[in-house]
Design a protein around this motif. Structure first.
Motif, PDB file in Angstrom:
ATOM      1  N   VAL A   1     -20.264   0.508 -20.815  1.00  0.00           N
ATOM      2  CA  VAL A   1     -19.777   0.700 -22.160  1.00  0.00           C
ATOM      3  C   VAL A   1     -19.649  -0.695 -22.747  1.00  0.00           C
ATOM      4  CG1 VAL A   1     -17.893   1.574 -23.546  1.00  0.00           C
ATOM      5  CG2 VAL A   1     -18.515   2.716 -21.424  1.00  0.00           C
ATOM      6  N   LEU A   2     -20.130  -0.882 -23.947  1.00  0.00           N
ATOM      7  CA  LEU A   2     -20.066  -2.206 -24.533  1.00  0.00           C
ATOM      8  C   LEU A   2     -18.625  -2.613 -24.757  1.00  0.00           C
ATOM      9  CD1 LEU A   2     -22.870  -2.106 -27.228  1.00  0.00           C
ATOM     10  CD2 LEU A   2     -22.918  -3.210 -24.999  1.00  0.00           C
ATOM     11  N   SER A   3     -18.355  -3.864 -24.485  1.00  0.00           N
ATOM     12  CA  SER A   3     -16.986  -4.331 -24.668  1.00  0.00           C
ATOM     13  C   SER A   3     -16.995  -5.812 -24.989  1.00  0.00           C
ATOM     14  CB  SER A   3     -16.190  -4.074 -23.387  1.00  0.00           C
ATOM     15  OG  SER A   3     -16.837  -4.675 -22.285  1.00  0.00           O
ATOM     16  N   ARG A   4     -15.903  -6.251 -25.543  1.00  0.00           N
ATOM     17  CA  ARG A   4     -15.765  -7.657 -25.873  1.00  0.00           C
ATOM     18  C   ARG A   4     -14.288  -7.951 -26.058  1.00  0.00           C
ATOM     19  NH1 ARG A   4     -18.854  -8.418 -31.242  1.00  0.00           N
ATOM     20  NH2 ARG A   4     -18.257 -10.558 -30.840  1.00  0.00           N
ATOM     21  N   PHE A   5     -13.932  -9.210 -26.260  1.00  0.00           N
ATOM     22  CA  PHE A   5     -12.555  -9.538 -26.597  1.00  0.00           C
ATOM     23  C   PHE A   5     -12.377  -9.320 -28.096  1.00  0.00           C
ATOM     24  CE2 PHE A   5     -12.793 -11.251 -22.454  1.00  0.00           C
ATOM     25  CZ  PHE A   5     -11.500 -11.234 -21.968  1.00  0.00           C
ATOM     26  N   GLU A   6     -11.469  -8.436 -28.417  1.00  0.00           N
ATOM     27  CA  GLU A   6     -11.283  -8.103 -29.827  1.00  0.00           C
ATOM     28  C   GLU A   6      -9.884  -8.482 -30.288  1.00  0.00           C
ATOM     29  OE1 GLU A   6     -12.431  -4.069 -30.637  1.00  0.00           O
ATOM     30  OE2 GLU A   6     -14.568  -4.609 -30.584  1.00  0.00           O
ATOM     31  N   LEU A   7      -9.791  -8.752 -31.568  1.00  0.00           N
ATOM     32  CA  LEU A   7      -8.506  -9.083 -32.169  1.00  0.00           C
ATOM     33  C   LEU A   7      -7.564  -7.896 -32.016  1.00  0.00           C
ATOM     34  CD1 LEU A   7      -7.011 -11.265 -33.804  1.00  0.00           C
ATOM     35  CD2 LEU A   7      -7.805 -10.104 -35.879  1.00  0.00           C
ATOM     36  N   TYR A   8      -6.398  -8.161 -31.453  1.00  0.00           N
ATOM     37  CA  TYR A   8      -5.433  -7.084 -31.244  1.00  0.00           C
ATOM     38  C   TYR A   8      -4.744  -6.736 -32.551  1.00  0.00           C
ATOM     39  CZ  TYR A   8      -1.537  -4.368 -29.450  1.00  0.00           C
ATOM     40  OH  TYR A   8      -0.643  -3.367 -29.213  1.00  0.00           O
ATOM     41  N   ARG A   9      -4.792  -5.460 -32.874  1.00  0.00           N
ATOM     42  CA  ARG A   9      -4.058  -4.958 -34.042  1.00  0.00           C
ATOM     43  C   ARG A   9      -3.282  -3.749 -33.577  1.00  0.00           C
ATOM     44  NH1 ARG A   9      -9.233  -5.808 -36.215  1.00  0.00           N
ATOM     45  NH2 ARG A   9      -9.330  -7.436 -37.787  1.00  0.00           N
ATOM     46  N   PRO A  10      -2.243  -3.380 -34.297  1.00  0.00           N
ATOM     47  CA  PRO A  10      -1.546  -2.155 -33.908  1.00  0.00           C
ATOM     48  C   PRO A  10      -2.584  -1.038 -33.774  1.00  0.00           C
ATOM     49  CG  PRO A  10      -0.362  -3.247 -35.673  1.00  0.00           C
ATOM     50  CD  PRO A  10      -1.635  -4.011 -35.481  1.00  0.00           C
ATOM     51  N   GLY A  11      -2.562  -0.354 -32.662  1.00  0.00           N
ATOM     52  CA  GLY A  11      -3.540   0.708 -32.453  1.00  0.00           C
ATOM     53  C   GLY A  11      -4.694   0.321 -31.543  1.00  0.00           C
ATOM     54  N   THR A  12      -4.900  -0.979 -31.373  1.00  0.00           N
ATOM     55  CA  THR A  12      -5.959  -1.419 -30.467  1.00  0.00           C
ATOM     56  C   THR A  12      -5.652  -0.961 -29.047  1.00  0.00           C
ATOM     57  OG1 THR A  12      -6.344  -3.398 -31.800  1.00  0.00           O
ATOM     58  CG2 THR A  12      -7.179  -3.437 -29.539  1.00  0.00           C
ATOM     59  N   GLN A  13      -6.655  -0.440 -28.369  1.00  0.00           N
ATOM     60  CA  GLN A  13      -6.481  -0.028 -26.977  1.00  0.00           C
ATOM     61  C   GLN A  13      -7.048  -1.103 -26.062  1.00  0.00           C
ATOM     62  OE1 GLN A  13      -5.148   2.889 -25.757  1.00  0.00           O
ATOM     63  NE2 GLN A  13      -4.529   3.491 -27.812  1.00  0.00           N
ATOM     64  N   PRO A  14      -6.198  -1.950 -25.504  1.00  0.00           N
ATOM     65  CA  PRO A  14      -6.739  -2.971 -24.601  1.00  0.00           C
ATOM     66  C   PRO A  14      -7.339  -2.297 -23.368  1.00  0.00           C
ATOM     67  CG  PRO A  14      -4.446  -3.429 -25.182  1.00  0.00           C
ATOM     68  CD  PRO A  14      -4.735  -2.023 -25.610  1.00  0.00           C
ATOM     69  N   ALA A  15      -8.485  -2.794 -22.931  1.00  0.00           N
ATOM     70  CA  ALA A  15      -9.154  -2.178 -21.778  1.00  0.00           C
ATOM     71  C   ALA A  15      -9.035  -3.127 -20.585  1.00  0.00           C
ATOM     72  CB  ALA A  15     -10.609  -1.894 -22.123  1.00  0.00           C
ATOM     73  N   PHE A  16      -7.830  -3.205 -20.038  1.00  0.00           N
ATOM     74  CA  PHE A  16      -7.609  -4.112 -18.912  1.00  0.00           C
ATOM     75  C   PHE A  16      -8.264  -3.592 -17.640  1.00  0.00           C
ATOM     76  CE2 PHE A  16      -3.634  -5.052 -21.468  1.00  0.00           C
ATOM     77  CZ  PHE A  16      -4.170  -6.192 -22.038  1.00  0.00           C
ATOM     78  N   ASP A  17      -8.765  -2.375 -17.698  1.00  0.00           N
ATOM     79  CA  ASP A  17      -9.434  -1.811 -16.526  1.00  0.00           C
ATOM     80  C   ASP A  17     -10.879  -2.279 -16.399  1.00  0.00           C
ATOM     81  OD1 ASP A  17      -9.565  -0.184 -19.009  1.00  0.00           O
ATOM     82  OD2 ASP A  17     -11.093   0.888 -17.877  1.00  0.00           O
ATOM     83  N   LEU A  18     -11.438  -2.865 -17.476  1.00  0.00           N
ATOM     84  CA  LEU A  18     -12.817  -3.331 -17.407  1.00  0.00           C
ATOM     85  C   LEU A  18     -12.928  -4.461 -16.396  1.00  0.00           C
ATOM     86  CD1 LEU A  18     -13.579  -3.576 -21.222  1.00  0.00           C
ATOM     87  CD2 LEU A  18     -14.610  -1.954 -19.632  1.00  0.00           C
TER      88      LEU A  18
END
Lengths: 431, 288
Positions: A79-96
């Motif tokens: 699944v494509l992923s990158r470091f994204e700017l955290y905003r309320p609602g962002t789901q951090p994917a620490f499992d990647l």
């Protein structure tokens, strides 16, 4: 100290109020699903856009809840992923395990405007530097990416020249690393001298606890210590929580003495053999967390202009083009050789460490499966005493692509700096 | 599959042994299970390294352009590879006598991560090779090829059904993601310009910044440039590290050319027959 998992989002929210916070995240898409609009009978063969979110949902459902510790190395659908700017609602994917795109653009954006210049209304010339003054926290780095920042620091901040654009961003960056609890089949960082569990250069290191309820928190720098003090209210006492068991990469290479061996192999036919399959796209360099080459260019409009730098790739023929059409690396052999020599030989020569951190992104993404670990295997299999004119790559792991001879890039040469002004893609007639 | 692999190894060895060809372009094993990588074989002894299985995802034909300097080159061709060869001959990039084509029946290739048929293969209309000097194995009935003639346009039809704004959002999303690695261009068998417009730096068609405008300009110009010659091998979308559905707009082109000029599919023969490359008095000219 301990950071309870249920408090991570609170901490990120609080951080985001004071600085820009980047977290690993699956790339969500706002693309209207073409599949759903398709006739039902053909939905099965719908285009790729539709599959990404589905896969993301499936993956996140099982994410981060598995009792890890054992290395799972299935070639999971990416699944494509990158470091994204955290905003309320962002789901951090620490499992990647790690993100598709590296975090290097936080310090070294793909396009970075450096200064504006021109002639103002009074007829005076001006040059205004463009600086980014925000504090940035990157939360959830892996060991490979943390090491890549060390490599970029070497390039941009040492040897007598400090790159002000990089240094200003670097000074305002706080890095929070999370130890890996699983590895991908393409991960080989522990063969490159890294520890997937701990990134010594990160300001703060997190280790997941064995019961998966929290992270053990450790400040590793002064900046990290200050950070923990500032945000102390989000951390708990560590009690006797145990960290999750260490993981080990399943892909192994022997990286010892690579520099010495490669120094003797500059003219070896292995480069011709290896480079045949290379299509000289820039994928490996753009997904690489340490590739840092750039081009400086400008765009002018009437009396004003902007100078910017942008990622460039040693895989492109234009990268080394000079005035008068001379190109010191005219063929793909010399470009492929340059990339690997830079990673594994030249950089170590200059900075004492290898420029490959073993993240495996290039292995994952190369469209022709040109694999840096197979190159390392080939080099290690060569005896330094053997004549360098041997025409066959010695026994490789599984890929005995062996042949010789020259090839030439189909791309003809040109020169000069780009100077184009079609920011919004105005229609040009291309040849 | 393994019988075919043996045949391929045997014929490659014979062709190299007899000196009929200087090199055989095929597939070899990658590091990981179910992974292959392009393989360039120059001696009969090395032919044993050739692999043929369900994971030979690379379309090989374009390598012939580089490799032909060594002499006659044998290339493994399935439907896609063969159409690429045809198209390169039509485009004057290659002469038929420069290549020896080992025809290989194909049932589509699989994604090593999912084990499922690649999207490019599910939408393939000609899995069997259309051109070859010899055929290895038996031509098999290729499932789904007739269906694919229609289903390959389903994404286009879905796009056409969107509103203007939705379509814009859709393509903006795609081009915002593009990292301009140019993998799509480099794998494309019809992107054979000696000098790509992107690299004409002095002319400055293509700016170097990565932003929506520049990315869109690159991608759309490429579509314009290859649209009537695209053989639908789908390598651009397969190679894309950002998983962009690049074939959508290519197929929009193909569908429109089909409607306007009854253009048909590209690369079925090595004739120069692309709709925008010739003029016919019966061509529609609604804009005149």
């Amino acid at each position: 100290m301990l950071l309870m998992k249920e408090r991570v989002n609170d901490l990120l929210l609080a951080l985001a109020g004071k600085s820009r916070v980047y977290v690993p995240a699956r790339m969500t898409t706002s693309v209207p699903s073409v599949a759903s609009a398709a006739p039902a009978s053909t939905a099965a063969s719908a285009p790729a856009v539709a599959s990404a979110p589905t896969a993301a949902t499936a993956a996140s459902a099982s994410a981060d809840t598995s009792p890890a510790a054992t290395a799972s190395v299935s070639p999971a659908a990416q699944v494509l992923s990158r470091f994204e700017l955290y905003r309320p609602g962002t789901q951090p994917a620490f499992d990647l395990v790690n993100t598709t795109l590296p975090p290097k653009d936080m310090l070294f954006p793909q396009t970075q405007k450096m200064y504006r210049y021109g002639i103002d209304a009074e007829g005076n010339a001006y040059v205004d530097a463009i600086h980014d003054a925000d504090e940035v926290v990157v939360f959830g780095l892996r060991s490979c990416d943390a090491r890549s920042i060390e490599c970029m620091d070497d390039v941009f901040c040492t040897k007598g020249y400090g790159d002000e654009f990089y240094e200003q961003r670097r000074a305002r960056l706080t890095t929070v690393a999370i130890g890996c609890t699983e590895v991908a089949e393409t991960c080989f960082c522990d063969s490159m001298g890294l520890d997937p569990t701990t990134a010594p250069a990160a300001d703060i290191q997190l280790h997941r606890t064995a019961d998966n309820s929290a992270y053990l928190v450790q400040a590793q720098t002064e900046k990290g210590g200050a950070f923990l003090k500032t945000w102390a209210q989000y951390f708990d006492e560590a009690a006797d929580a145990a960290p999750v068991a260490k993981v080990e990469c399943t892909l192994k290479v022997n990286s010892s003495d690579l520099k010495e061996k490669l120094e003797a192999l500059f003219e070896h036919p292995l480069w011709e053999q290896l480079s045949k399959k290379c299509i000289t796209c820039g994928t490996c360099t753009y997904v690489c967390p340490t590739c840092h080459c750039f081009d400086i260019s400008q765009e002018n409009r009437m009396k004003d202009g902007e100078r910017f730098r942008c990622w460039d790739s040693c895989m492109f023929s234009s990268y080394t083009e000079m005035a008068g059409n001379h190109n010191p690396r005219p063929d793909k052999m010399s470009r492929v050789r340059q990339r690997f020599m830079h990673k594994l030989c030249f950089f170590e020569d200059r900075y004492g460490k290898q420029l490959c951190v073993g993240c495996g992104r290039c292995i994952e993404k190369c469209p022709v499966a040109l694999d840096i670990t197979l190159l390392i295997d080939s080099v290690q299999a060569l005896s330094l005493d053997s004549p360098s004119t041997s025409s066959v790559i010695p026994s490789q792991a599984k890929d005995p692509s062996a042949s010789e001879r020259n090839d030439s890039s189909p791309t003809a040469q040109n020169d000069g700096l780009a100077n184009s002004g079609n920011e919004e893609g105005a229609v040009h007639v291309a040849g | 599959m393994s019988a075919l692999q043996e045949k391929l190894q045997k014929r490659a060895a014979e062709l190299l042994e007899s000196g009929e060809v200087a090199e055989v372009i095929a597939w070899g094993a990658g590091r990981f299970e179910n992974q292959t990588t392009p393989l360039f074989v120059t001696t009969a002894q090395e032919a044993e390294h050739i692999r043929f299985n369900d994971y030979c995802v690379n379309t090989l034909a374009k390598y012939a352009l580089n490799e032909k300097t060594a002499g006659k080159i044998a290339v493994c061709v399935r439907g896609c590879d063969g159409r690429a060869i045809n198209r390169m001959i039509a485009d004057n990039q290659l002469k038929r006598e420069e290549v020896y084509l080992l025809g290989i029946p194909c049932q589509g290739m699989k994604d090593r991560r999912t084990g499922e048929l690649l999207e490019k293969c599910t939408l393939c209309t000609h899995k069997a090779p259309l051109v070859y000097d010899e055929l290895l194995g038996e031509l098999v009935d290729t499932d789904g090829a007739a269906d694919a003639m229609q289903t390959r346009f389903s994404a286009v039809e879905a796009l056409e059904a969107l509103t203007r704004e939705e379509r814009l959002a859709h393509f903006n999303e795609i081009y915002n993601r593009c990292i301009r690695c140019y993998a799509c261009r480099e794998v494309c068998p019809v992107c054979t310009c000696r000098e790509c417009f992107v690299d004409q730096l002095r002319a400055g068609w293509q700016g170097k910044q990565n932003n929506l405008g520049e990315n869109r300009y690159y991608n759309l110009t490429r579509v314009f440039h290859i649209g009537d010659r695209c053989i639908e091998c789908g390598e651009c979308a397969r190679a894309c590290p950002m998983d962009l559905p690049l074939m959508e707009i290519n197929r929009k082109w193909i569908k429109d050319l089909d409607t306007l000029f009854a253009a048909g599919e590209a690369g079925l023969t090595d004739e120069l027959d692309n709709a925008l490359g010739r003029y016919d008095l019966s061509d529609v000219e609604e804009f005149m």
